[in-house]
Structures are given as C-alpha cells and as structure tokens.
Write an enzyme that holds these catalytic residues in place. Structure first.
Site, PDB file in Angstrom:
ATOM      1  N   LYS A  88      -6.883  -0.947  24.377  1.00 36.77           N
ATOM      2  CA  LYS A  88      -8.099  -0.611  25.151  1.00 36.77           C
ATOM      3  C   LYS A  88      -8.140  -1.465  26.420  1.00 36.77           C
ATOM      4  O   LYS A  88      -8.387  -0.961  27.513  1.00 36.77           O
ATOM      5  CB  LYS A  88      -9.361  -0.824  24.307  1.00 36.77           C
ATOM      6  CG  LYS A  88      -9.532   0.172  23.186  1.00 36.77           C
ATOM      7  CD  LYS A  88      -9.769   1.589  23.699  1.00 36.77           C
ATOM      8  CE  LYS A  88      -9.826   2.624  22.601  1.00 36.77           C
ATOM      9  NZ  LYS A  88      -9.679   4.016  23.078  1.00 36.77           N
ATOM     10  N   TYR A 134      -4.703  -2.502  18.487  1.00 33.73           N
ATOM     11  CA  TYR A 134      -5.606  -1.413  18.906  1.00 33.73           C
ATOM     12  C   TYR A 134      -6.511  -1.896  20.041  1.00 33.73           C
ATOM     13  O   TYR A 134      -6.636  -1.252  21.083  1.00 33.73           O
ATOM     14  CB  TYR A 134      -6.462  -0.937  17.715  1.00 33.73           C
ATOM     15  CG  TYR A 134      -7.725  -0.234  18.146  1.00 33.73           C
ATOM     16  CD1 TYR A 134      -7.696   1.085  18.581  1.00 33.73           C
ATOM     17  CD2 TYR A 134      -8.948  -0.914  18.173  1.00 33.73           C
ATOM     18  CE1 TYR A 134      -8.854   1.708  19.016  1.00 33.73           C
ATOM     19  CE2 TYR A 134     -10.105  -0.300  18.595  1.00 33.73           C
ATOM     20  CZ  TYR A 134     -10.052   1.005  19.016  1.00 33.73           C
ATOM     21  OH  TYR A 134     -11.198   1.618  19.455  1.00 33.73           O
ATOM     22  N   ASN A 152      -3.194  17.170  19.629  1.00 35.82           N
ATOM     23  CA  ASN A 152      -1.975  17.449  18.855  1.00 35.82           C
ATOM     24  C   ASN A 152      -2.261  17.478  17.351  1.00 35.82           C
ATOM     25  O   ASN A 152      -1.349  17.591  16.547  1.00 35.82           O
ATOM     26  CB  ASN A 152      -0.852  16.444  19.184  1.00 35.82           C
ATOM     27  CG  ASN A 152      -1.176  15.042  18.701  1.00 35.82           C
ATOM     28  OD1 ASN A 152      -2.289  14.774  18.270  1.00 35.82           O
ATOM     29  ND2 ASN A 152      -0.211  14.143  18.779  1.00 35.82           N
ATOM     30  N   ASP A 196     -13.716  -9.527  12.067  1.00 38.02           N
ATOM     31  CA  ASP A 196     -15.047  -9.020  12.428  1.00 38.02           C
ATOM     32  C   ASP A 196     -15.806 -10.028  13.278  1.00 38.02           C
ATOM     33  O   ASP A 196     -15.761 -11.233  13.002  1.00 38.02           O
ATOM     34  CB  ASP A 196     -15.864  -8.736  11.156  1.00 38.02           C
ATOM     35  CG  ASP A 196     -15.620  -7.350  10.608  1.00 38.02           C
ATOM     36  OD1 ASP A 196     -15.085  -6.498  11.355  1.00 38.02           O
ATOM     37  OD2 ASP A 196     -15.955  -7.114   9.430  1.00 38.02           O
ATOM     38  N   SER A 215     -13.904   0.457  24.752  1.00 38.99           N
ATOM     39  CA  SER A 215     -14.634   0.028  23.555  1.00 38.99           C
ATOM     40  C   SER A 215     -15.242  -1.351  23.773  1.00 38.99           C
ATOM     41  O   SER A 215     -14.714  -2.180  24.519  1.00 38.99           O
ATOM     42  CB  SER A 215     -13.642  -0.043  22.393  1.00 38.99           C
ATOM     43  OG  SER A 215     -14.179  -0.766  21.322  1.00 38.99           O
ATOM     44  N   ALA A 216     -16.328  -1.596  23.061  1.00 38.82           N
ATOM     45  CA  ALA A 216     -16.952  -2.920  23.077  1.00 38.82           C
ATOM     46  C   ALA A 216     -16.011  -3.971  22.511  1.00 38.82           C
ATOM     47  O   ALA A 216     -16.262  -5.171  22.659  1.00 38.82           O
ATOM     48  CB  ALA A 216     -18.238  -2.885  22.266  1.00 38.82           C
ATOM     49  N   ASP A 244       1.032  16.874  22.739  1.00 38.61           N
ATOM     50  CA  ASP A 244       1.070  15.425  22.555  1.00 38.61           C
ATOM     51  C   ASP A 244       1.247  14.821  23.950  1.00 38.61           C
ATOM     52  O   ASP A 244       2.263  15.082  24.614  1.00 38.61           O
ATOM     53  CB  ASP A 244       2.253  15.069  21.647  1.00 38.61           C
ATOM     54  CG  ASP A 244       2.354  13.574  21.381  1.00 38.61           C
ATOM     55  OD1 ASP A 244       1.681  12.802  22.097  1.00 38.61           O
ATOM     56  OD2 ASP A 244       3.103  13.194  20.468  1.00 38.61           O
ATOM     57  N   ARG A 278     -24.640  -5.010  14.880  1.00 43.45           N
ATOM     58  CA  ARG A 278     -23.925  -4.078  15.758  1.00 43.45           C
ATOM     59  C   ARG A 278     -24.928  -3.184  16.469  1.00 43.45           C
ATOM     60  O   ARG A 278     -26.078  -3.068  16.065  1.00 43.45           O
ATOM     61  CB  ARG A 278     -22.986  -3.176  14.933  1.00 43.45           C
ATOM     62  CG  ARG A 278     -21.819  -3.886  14.280  1.00 43.45           C
ATOM     63  CD  ARG A 278     -20.770  -4.335  15.285  1.00 43.45           C
ATOM     64  NE  ARG A 278     -19.627  -4.928  14.589  1.00 43.45           N
ATOM     65  CZ  ARG A 278     -19.557  -6.198  14.195  1.00 43.45           C
ATOM     66  NH1 ARG A 278     -20.573  -7.027  14.409  1.00 43.45           N
ATOM     67  NH2 ARG A 278     -18.476  -6.649  13.589  1.00 43.45           N
ATOM     68  N   SER A 328      -2.874  15.272  15.276  1.00 44.20           N
ATOM     69  CA  SER A 328      -2.152  14.285  14.488  1.00 44.20           C
ATOM     70  C   SER A 328      -3.117  13.515  13.596  1.00 44.20           C
ATOM     71  O   SER A 328      -2.731  12.947  12.586  1.00 44.20           O
ATOM     72  CB  SER A 328      -1.395  13.317  15.393  1.00 44.20           C
ATOM     73  OG  SER A 328      -2.306  12.487  16.073  1.00 44.20           O
ATOM     74  N   LEU A 339     -18.106   1.702   8.830  1.00 41.78           N
ATOM     75  CA  LEU A 339     -19.204   1.550   7.875  1.00 41.78           C
ATOM     76  C   LEU A 339     -19.866   2.876   7.470  1.00 41.78           C
ATOM     77  O   LEU A 339     -20.008   3.157   6.280  1.00 41.78           O
ATOM     78  CB  LEU A 339     -20.240   0.580   8.466  1.00 41.78           C
ATOM     79  CG  LEU A 339     -21.485   0.329   7.622  1.00 41.78           C
ATOM     80  CD1 LEU A 339     -21.114  -0.261   6.264  1.00 41.78           C
ATOM     81  CD2 LEU A 339     -22.447  -0.608   8.357  1.00 41.78           C
ATOM     82  N   LYS A 385      -6.653   4.935  16.383  1.00 41.16           N
ATOM     83  CA  LYS A 385      -7.849   4.084  16.402  1.00 41.16           C
ATOM     84  C   LYS A 385      -8.083   3.233  15.166  1.00 41.16           C
ATOM     85  O   LYS A 385      -9.149   2.652  15.009  1.00 41.16           O
ATOM     86  CB  LYS A 385      -9.068   4.960  16.672  1.00 41.16           C
ATOM     87  CG  LYS A 385      -9.259   6.033  15.613  1.00 41.16           C
ATOM     88  CD  LYS A 385     -10.544   6.814  15.824  1.00 41.16           C
ATOM     89  CE  LYS A 385     -10.744   7.789  14.683  1.00 41.16           C
ATOM     90  NZ  LYS A 385     -11.938   8.588  14.788  1.00 41.16           N
TER      91      LYS A 385
END
Ligand code: UD1
Length: 342
Positions: A156, A152, A34, A302, A127-128, A61, A235, A36, A204, A87
C-alpha cells in the site's frame, strides 16, 4: 456523453459496491476482474441492483501487461479505480513475493497503460495501515506514515509512492487520488452484494457474522488488556456504502478539474472510534442474536487504536459517512443470512 470509469477488482467486496454507486450516479463502468479471490456472486448482484444486465465485464489479470493495455485501447477510460490486489495480511507475511509481485506489478501496468493512451485520472485504494501505530489519534492526512507491519501494508505504501511519482513525471497527463480506507464493514441494503471471504475470515465482522450463523464455533477477541477504555482495540468502522460513495465524490472531483494538487490524499473514515467489545455488543443487540465469544491473546501486529480525522474529505470532497454502526451491523447480518438462504 457518459464518462467511463474502469474498476479493476470490480467484482470484489469494495469494487462491487463502488460499481453500484458509480452507475447510480450516472457514470458508465467497465468492471475488470480475474476472479482470483471472488466468485461471480457480487458481479451478478451488481447487475440485479442496477438493472444493468449488459454491464461490461473484462476477465483480466492486470499483471498481464498486454491485457491491461488492451483494455485502455478498447474503451475510452476517463478514470480508473484500482482495487485489484491481494489483501490477506497473514498470507502476505508467509508469501511476501506473491504480494509484491501481484500488487505492485498490476498497479504499474495500469499506470503504464493509462500513460500509453495519453493519461487519465487514477484513484488508488490505500489503507489506514500506512499510519502504523500512530502517536496521536485521530489521524489526519499529514500524520506521518510508519513502516508497514506486513508485506501487504508495504504494498500500500509503495503503491502510494508509485502513484505520486508517476503523477509528478506525467506533466499533468495523470492525476491521482489516494483514498486511505479505515475499516470497511457491512453490505449493500439490498443484501445482494457483500463481503465473501475465502476460508477463515481474518477481519472482525465477517468472523462475527459467520459465528452467529453457526459456520464458526467461537469468536476470539484478540486481547482485552490494551490501554483503551474497555481494554479492546479501537478502530474506525466505516459502512461499505458510505465508503463507496466517497469514490463517486473523488472521481467527480477529478473529472471536474477541482483538484488542488495533481495527487491528493483523503482519509475515508467516520471519525468515530469503536472498540471490539462495543462492536460485538452492538451486533448482538441490533440483530437480537447471541454470539459465542471468548477473550484470547493479542494478535501480533495489531495496533491499539486508530481512527480518522475525516475533516479534509468532508470539506474538500463534500462527502460524509452517514450510516450508523448499528445499521451497518444489521446489513452485515442480512447479507450473512442471505448467503445462508435464510
Ligand atoms: C486489517 C489489516 C489492515 C487491512 C484491513 C482490511 C492488520 C494488522 N491490519 O485491519 O492492514 O487494511 O484489515 O480490512 O491485520 N479482531 C478480533 N477477532 C477476530 C478478528 C479481529 O478480536 O477474529 C480484532 C482485531 O484485533 C482488531 C479489530 O478486531 O482490533 C479489527 O480487526 P480487523 O477486522 O482484522 O481489521 P484491522 O486489523 O484493523
């Protein structure tokens, strides 16, 4: 006949790279987006790289249930890869409902649409972040999930559960794979597609490249007092093309009926921990540029250190991350230079 993969969010950073790899592996792709959170740059780039001027695009969408269903009726979809989601971690803390509504409803609509046409293979971009701050590193797929640090992250975890439950209830009509990504970075070697963050980048590498090109004044390294060898966080940075290739292996496994369970989970990482400082130094070295940076306070939320044990994906998918951090950082810089017209 070619098998067709629907890529929701196919014009975004990961979606565009996955679309290229799928097309090059002989799949037909329907891109749905979409726009966005991205413009047409990457969609145009995908067409150029693959020579597919006629690549199907549906501007939709997935929160619109009728529109989501219409796509599954218009095409014969053999598999869907769902990327369409918000995200930005910080934004999700400020606007949780925006995240829950968008990320959960769109995924549920995809699953409902897939069920309505008799089922299909579903690959979800997890995601991790679901591992939180792990007690032991590297993490395997059996490492317990931790409560998420942000809405967020919660979406997940929740989407993982939604897919697991839907697969279970579908009586074999829906099969699922959850890919848990570590930190995707870099760009396509053609420099025609890459990451296009809106506003100030949270991640990053885009912050590094934008600082190096002069769009940002100075990179802040968030904390150098972590209990790691150089004090900065560790990471698992994975090249975007390597990550995209993992999707082709996963889709093929589903299509060929090689899954060992109706819903499988794979870590998609390199198994190689890299610190923020190491990444910054490597960027400067391989690209011959000097980066303006300073040490700043830790960023709330973090984790200190997380990297993947990718053994399961290596053995079961037959996939392995191949590109070095240095080559990936070169590609990230080439993309930023391409954007700047240099
Ligand atoms: C973040 C998200 C994760 C998401 C992923 C998407 C958090 C807590 N996690 O992961 O949920 O899936 O992005 O790619 O936000 N850093 C700096 N300076 C900067 C930016 C980052 O020093 O300007 C450091 C961070 O402190 C961290 C590392 O770089 O140690 C990587 O940060 P980032 O790229 O934002 O990824 P994650 O935080 O690992």
């Amino acid at each position: 006949m070619k098998k067709t993969v629907l890529v929701s969010g196919g014009a975004g950073f990961i979606g565009s790279h996955v679309t290229v790899e799928l097309l090059q592996a002989g799949y037909e792709v329907v891109v749905a987006d979409n726009f966005s959170n991205c413009d047409r740059t990457c969609f145009e780039g995908v067409k150029k790289i693959t020579g597919r001027e006629d690549l199907p695009l549906e501007v939709v969408d997935f929160c619109d249930e009728a529109a989501a269903k219409a796509i599954f009726h218009k095409y014969h979809i053999d598999a869907v890869i769902h990327f369409a989601a918000f995200k930005a971690v910080g934004e999700s803390v400020a606007e949780p409902l925006k995240y829950y509504k968008n990320n959960l409803v769109s995924f549920m609509n995809v699953l409902e649409a897939a069920s309505e046409v008799g089922g299909c293979n579903v690959l979800f971009s997890s995601s991790a972040t679901v591992y939180g701050e792990p007690e032991k590193v590297p993490v395997t797929e059996d490492t317990p999930r931790q409560p998420a640090m942000s809405p967020y992250g919660n979406t997940k975890t929740m989407c993982e559960d939604i897919l697991q439950d839907t697969v279970k209830a579908s009586g074999g009509a829906i099969k699922g794979i959850l890919l848990r990504y570590f930190n995707p970075i870099g760009a396509h070697p053609s420099a025609l597609i890459g990451e296009l963050p809106r506003g100030v980048p949270n991640n990053l590498v885009p912050f590094i490249t934008q600082t190096a090109i002069g769009k940002r004044e100075c990179l802040s390294i968030f904390g150098n007092d972590y209990p790691t060898p150089d004090g900065t966080c560790l990471r698992d940075y994975i090249d975007i093309v390597d990550l995209a290739r993992a999707h082709v292996f996963a889709v093929t496994r589903m299509m060929e009926g090689k899954m060992k369970k109706p819903c499988e989970i794979f870590n998609v990482g390199t198994g190689r921990p890299v610190s923020v400082m190491e990444l910054v130094n490597a960027f400067q070295k391989v690209n011959g540029v000097k980066l303006n940076y300073k040490i700043a306070a830790r960023r709330p939320g973090d984790v200190t250190a997380i990297w993947a044990d990718p053994t399961l994906a290596n053995n079961e998918l037959g996939w392995k991350a191949e590109r070095s951090v240095e080559d990936t950082l070169k590609s990230a810089w080439a993309w930023e230079c391409h954007l700047a017209g240099k």
